[in-house]
Design a protein around this motif. Sequence first.
Motif, PDB file in Angstrom:
ATOM      1  N   TYR A  61     -10.955   7.240   1.344  1.00  0.00           N
ATOM      2  CA  TYR A  61      -9.780   6.529   1.047  1.00  0.00           C
ATOM      3  C   TYR A  61      -9.899   5.264   0.114  1.00  0.00           C
ATOM      4  O   TYR A  61      -9.448   5.029  -0.790  1.00  0.00           O
ATOM      5  N   CYS A  62     -10.851   4.612   0.521  1.00  0.00           N
ATOM      6  CA  CYS A  62     -11.242   3.335  -0.319  1.00  0.00           C
ATOM      7  C   CYS A  62     -11.825   3.889  -1.735  1.00  0.00           C
ATOM      8  O   CYS A  62     -11.605   3.171  -2.712  1.00  0.00           O
ATOM      9  N   MET A  63     -12.493   4.782  -1.803  1.00  0.00           N
ATOM     10  CA  MET A  63     -12.972   5.515  -3.110  1.00  0.00           C
ATOM     11  C   MET A  63     -12.105   5.798  -3.993  1.00  0.00           C
ATOM     12  O   MET A  63     -12.219   5.570  -5.233  1.00  0.00           O
ATOM     13  N   PHE A  64     -11.401   6.804  -3.393  1.00  0.00           N
ATOM     14  CA  PHE A  64     -10.712   7.611  -4.207  1.00  0.00           C
ATOM     15  C   PHE A  64      -9.037   6.995  -4.437  1.00  0.00           C
ATOM     16  O   PHE A  64      -8.357   7.244  -5.102  1.00  0.00           O
ATOM     17  N   ASN A  65      -8.609   5.979  -3.449  1.00  0.00           N
ATOM     18  CA  ASN A  65      -7.241   5.307  -3.454  1.00  0.00           C
ATOM     19  C   ASN A  65      -7.087   4.671  -4.609  1.00  0.00           C
ATOM     20  O   ASN A  65      -7.730   3.651  -4.928  1.00  0.00           O
ATOM     21  N   ARG A  66      -6.144   4.897  -5.567  1.00  0.00           N
ATOM     22  CA  ARG A  66      -5.584   4.231  -6.526  1.00  0.00           C
ATOM     23  C   ARG A  66      -4.757   3.064  -6.433  1.00  0.00           C
ATOM     24  O   ARG A  66      -3.535   3.165  -5.707  1.00  0.00           O
ATOM     25  N   THR A  67      -5.239   1.941  -6.907  1.00  0.00           N
ATOM     26  CA  THR A  67      -4.212   0.887  -6.737  1.00  0.00           C
ATOM     27  C   THR A  67      -2.912   0.799  -7.812  1.00  0.00           C
ATOM     28  O   THR A  67      -2.008   0.100  -7.517  1.00  0.00           O
ATOM     29  N   ASP A  68      -3.239   1.625  -8.766  1.00  0.00           N
ATOM     30  CA  ASP A  68      -2.054   1.645  -9.841  1.00  0.00           C
ATOM     31  C   ASP A  68      -0.966   2.642  -9.311  1.00  0.00           C
ATOM     32  O   ASP A  68      -0.009   2.836 -10.193  1.00  0.00           O
ATOM     33  N   ASN A  69      -1.077   3.233  -8.028  1.00  0.00           N
ATOM     34  CA  ASN A  69      -0.219   4.138  -7.797  1.00  0.00           C
ATOM     35  C   ASN A  69       1.408   3.459  -7.325  1.00  0.00           C
ATOM     36  O   ASN A  69       1.333   2.657  -6.435  1.00  0.00           O
ATOM     37  N   SER A  70       2.206   3.749  -8.146  1.00  0.00           N
ATOM     38  CA  SER A  70       3.506   3.032  -8.051  1.00  0.00           C
ATOM     39  C   SER A  70       4.138   3.370  -6.758  1.00  0.00           C
ATOM     40  O   SER A  70       4.682   2.370  -6.242  1.00  0.00           O
ATOM     41  N   PHE A  71       3.984   4.556  -6.265  1.00  0.00           N
ATOM     42  CA  PHE A  71       4.695   4.667  -4.843  1.00  0.00           C
ATOM     43  C   PHE A  71       3.780   3.987  -3.874  1.00  0.00           C
ATOM     44  O   PHE A  71       4.634   3.334  -3.115  1.00  0.00           O
ATOM     45  N   SER A  72       2.810   3.849  -3.759  1.00  0.00           N
ATOM     46  CA  SER A  72       1.997   3.188  -2.656  1.00  0.00           C
ATOM     47  C   SER A  72       2.270   1.668  -2.907  1.00  0.00           C
ATOM     48  O   SER A  72       2.538   0.996  -1.670  1.00  0.00           O
ATOM     49  N   SER A  73       2.825   1.134  -4.054  1.00  0.00           N
ATOM     50  CA  SER A  73       2.916  -0.309  -3.909  1.00  0.00           C
ATOM     51  C   SER A  73       4.243  -0.488  -3.565  1.00  0.00           C
ATOM     52  O   SER A  73       4.622  -1.619  -2.687  1.00  0.00           O
ATOM     53  N   GLN A  74       5.065   0.329  -3.743  1.00  0.00           N
ATOM     54  CA  GLN A  74       6.451   0.515  -3.487  1.00  0.00           C
ATOM     55  C   GLN A  74       6.339   0.714  -1.722  1.00  0.00           C
ATOM     56  O   GLN A  74       7.142  -0.048  -0.919  1.00  0.00           O
ATOM     57  N   TYR A  75       5.619   1.359  -1.386  1.00  0.00           N
ATOM     58  CA  TYR A  75       5.626   1.784   0.077  1.00  0.00           C
ATOM     59  C   TYR A  75       5.176   0.394   0.901  1.00  0.00           C
ATOM     60  O   TYR A  75       5.680   0.281   1.932  1.00  0.00           O
ATOM     61  N   ALA A  76       4.104  -0.314   0.202  1.00  0.00           N
ATOM     62  CA  ALA A  76       3.637  -1.379   0.955  1.00  0.00           C
ATOM     63  C   ALA A  76       4.453  -2.707   0.678  1.00  0.00           C
ATOM     64  O   ALA A  76       4.000  -3.648   0.855  1.00  0.00           O
ATOM     65  N   GLY A  77       5.713  -2.584   0.228  1.00  0.00           N
ATOM     66  CA  GLY A  77       6.757  -3.676   0.258  1.00  0.00           C
ATOM     67  C   GLY A  77       6.375  -4.244  -1.160  1.00  0.00           C
ATOM     68  O   GLY A  77       6.417  -5.639  -1.152  1.00  0.00           O
ATOM     69  N   GLY A  78       5.740  -3.648  -2.126  1.00  0.00           N
ATOM     70  CA  GLY A  78       5.557  -4.401  -3.296  1.00  0.00           C
ATOM     71  C   GLY A  78       4.023  -5.292  -3.335  1.00  0.00           C
ATOM     72  O   GLY A  78       3.628  -5.762  -4.243  1.00  0.00           O
ATOM     73  N   GLN A  79       3.227  -4.924  -2.219  1.00  0.00           N
ATOM     74  CA  GLN A  79       1.956  -5.778  -2.293  1.00  0.00           C
ATOM     75  C   GLN A  79       0.949  -4.684  -2.502  1.00  0.00           C
ATOM     76  O   GLN A  79       0.852  -3.820  -2.071  1.00  0.00           O
ATOM     77  N   GLN A  80       0.186  -5.189  -3.682  1.00  0.00           N
ATOM     78  CA  GLN A  80      -0.971  -4.408  -3.959  1.00  0.00           C
ATOM     79  C   GLN A  80      -2.025  -4.726  -3.130  1.00  0.00           C
ATOM     80  O   GLN A  80      -2.335  -6.063  -2.676  1.00  0.00           O
ATOM     81  N   ARG A  81      -3.036  -3.879  -2.846  1.00  0.00           N
ATOM     82  CA  ARG A  81      -3.966  -3.983  -1.642  1.00  0.00           C
ATOM     83  C   ARG A  81      -5.192  -4.619  -2.587  1.00  0.00           C
ATOM     84  O   ARG A  81      -5.320  -4.226  -3.713  1.00  0.00           O
ATOM     85  N   THR A  82      -5.690  -5.791  -2.289  1.00  0.00           N
ATOM     86  CA  THR A  82      -6.796  -6.446  -2.848  1.00  0.00           C
ATOM     87  C   THR A  82      -7.970  -5.663  -2.680  1.00  0.00           C
ATOM     88  O   THR A  82      -8.104  -5.101  -1.804  1.00  0.00           O
ATOM     89  N   GLU A  83      -9.030  -5.989  -3.410  1.00  0.00           N
ATOM     90  CA  GLU A  83     -10.263  -5.743  -3.167  1.00  0.00           C
ATOM     91  C   GLU A  83     -10.724  -5.954  -1.612  1.00  0.00           C
ATOM     92  O   GLU A  83     -11.476  -5.205  -0.963  1.00  0.00           O
ATOM     93  N   LEU A  84     -10.345  -7.487  -1.202  1.00  0.00           N
ATOM     94  CA  LEU A  84     -10.721  -7.837   0.095  1.00  0.00           C
ATOM     95  C   LEU A  84     -10.089  -6.830   1.269  1.00  0.00           C
ATOM     96  O   LEU A  84     -10.696  -6.458   2.336  1.00  0.00           O
ATOM     97  N   ASP A  85      -8.877  -6.571   1.126  1.00  0.00           N
ATOM     98  CA  ASP A  85      -8.004  -5.720   1.889  1.00  0.00           C
ATOM     99  C   ASP A  85      -8.843  -4.268   2.229  1.00  0.00           C
ATOM    100  O   ASP A  85      -8.869  -3.930   3.361  1.00  0.00           O
ATOM    101  N   LYS A  86      -9.181  -3.873   0.921  1.00  0.00           N
ATOM    102  CA  LYS A  86     -10.012  -2.715   1.040  1.00  0.00           C
ATOM    103  C   LYS A  86     -11.462  -2.722   1.841  1.00  0.00           C
ATOM    104  O   LYS A  86     -11.814  -1.925   2.495  1.00  0.00           O
TER     105      LYS A  86
END
Length: 266
Positions: free
Chosen positions: A184-209
């Motif tokens: 998940y950490c290797m392949f998950n894209r932070t530019d995925n518009s849906f996933s940022s929408q899903y996370a309430g507009g928050q992008q996961r930071t490198e530290l989160d990952k």
Amino acid sequence: MGLFKEISCAHCGNKAGMLSRLKLKDGNYLCWDCQKIIPDSIRDSWAALNGAENYQGLLDYKKKSDSEYKPQFNGTFSYGEIEIDENHGLFRIEYDDTLIYSFANVVDFDFGFVAETVKEGIFKDKVKGKSIGYIVLSNPFASYSGTIKNREKTKGNLNFLKTKVVYDHPDGLLAFEEKFIVLYCMFNRTDNSFSSQYAGGQQRTELDKALSLFMVDDITELTIEKLNNIRRRLMKSFHPDNGPGEIDEKYAKKINQAYDLLFEAL
Ligand SMILES: [Zn+2]
């Protein structure tokens, strides 16, 4: 006539029989022929999250899965119902599934162990149960929740009040979880518009990952000793018996990058 209104499929227009049709979020229905491309494992959730207008997107996903994912899929690890292709970042939930999923589209997941029987032992109790999983996907927009593996075994201990058996995840589930998290950490894209929408507009930071790779919720839970222990365990879980390969180096790099980040943040 009269009592039962005939309902037609929102996609193909054919009659959607009462016992075989699938009701969608917007109140429309799909006939059996149109819905059968949706695997059982995600069918109900797909219908609950999507309307008729999203069906074309599902067809497009199926095309991508058939033409791109299926030919390259080569399972390298499996646990219960889930088979993973570590080299391509793909997985399938059931062996006969018509769709293959990409780790790039995983939005959220959680795995757990449900104890069903506890047998008292002299030193440790034997706990039998099943491993369960929950995976949310952005494409296709659906979720899976169910039993990944039945009849798992682990050892239990009484808690300090001697009222409750506490137990760890079985070894098989732990190994699976670790692989799933790294992929998940290797392949998950932070530019995925849906996933940022899903996370309430928050992008996961490198530290989160890095935190999720090391399976801790908060940096304050970590000590240097704990960090070293988790790294050792993660490294071990990616070292197959047949010796280190190219993929292991990729994992090792990812794990070490996360380690450095967390080490600095401590
Ligand atoms: Zn139809």
